[in-house]
Design a protein around this motif. Structure first.
Motif, PDB file in Angstrom:
ATOM      1  N   GLN A  15       1.875   6.045   2.932  1.00  3.51           N
ATOM      2  CA  GLN A  15       1.804   5.109   4.045  1.00  3.51           C
ATOM      3  C   GLN A  15       2.625   3.892   3.668  1.00  3.51           C
TER       4      GLN A  15
ATOM      5  N   GLN B  85       3.232  10.110   5.861  1.00  2.00           N
ATOM      6  CA  GLN B  85       4.535   9.762   6.422  1.00  2.00           C
ATOM      7  C   GLN B  85       5.626  10.020   5.381  1.00  2.00           C
TER       8      GLN B  85
ATOM      9  N   PRO C 160      -1.017   8.995   8.841  1.00  2.00           N
ATOM     10  CA  PRO C 160      -0.218   7.870   8.320  1.00  2.00           C
ATOM     11  C   PRO C 160       0.045   7.972   6.816  1.00  2.00           C
TER      12      PRO C 160
ATOM     13  N   HIS D 172       6.021  11.104   0.153  1.00  2.00           N
ATOM     14  CA  HIS D 172       5.132  10.834   1.277  1.00  2.00           C
ATOM     15  C   HIS D 172       4.141   9.750   0.912  1.00  2.00           C
TER      16      HIS D 172
END
Length: 124
Positions: free
Chosen positions: A117, A97, A94, A115
């Motif tokens: 969460q 992401q 996560p 990137h």
């Protein structure tokens, strides 16, 4: 076949003082502990900022797909992280992401991925 990699000796912030070091390794051997941290950092970026994928063909044989440059970066990055499964594992976390992306553009010769969460307030 010998593989060479140049990494910072201490940190990117002190590169002017500390300089770079060349890591020489035989294919298939373990990465030296002296470059573990810089290699980890570089390889995570090489995995996350990459469009290459490992797929199975009709015969079940694994094959890397994507541009030759991205495949080479992905293979080297996965080797540092312990194998091809690492790319999938990193991308599925996560905290890794993809929040934003500007695809590679041959005119500008760069791309960007951000990137993190969603909603965490942290990104890289």
């Amino acid at each position: 076949t010998v593989q060479d990699l140049v990494v910072v000796k201490a940190s990117a912030a002190t590169i002017a003082q500390d300089g770079l070091t060349v890591v020489v390794r035989e294919r298939g051997s373990v990465w030296p502990a002296t470059c573990k941290s810089p290699c980890d950092d570089i390889s995570v970026c090489g995995i996350l900022n990459n469009g290459a994928e490992l797929k199975r063909d009709d015969e079940g044989k694994e094959k890397w797909t994507g541009s030759p440059t991205e495949v080479a970066i992905m293979r080297a990055s996965c080797e540092v992280q312990g194998g091809p499964k690492s790319a999938k594992e990193f991308k599925q976390k996560p905290e890794n992401q993809t929040l934003f992306e500007i695809p590679f553009n041959s005119e500008n010769k760069w791309m960007l991925t951000v990137h993190g969460q969603a909603g965490s307030g942290k990104a890289f």
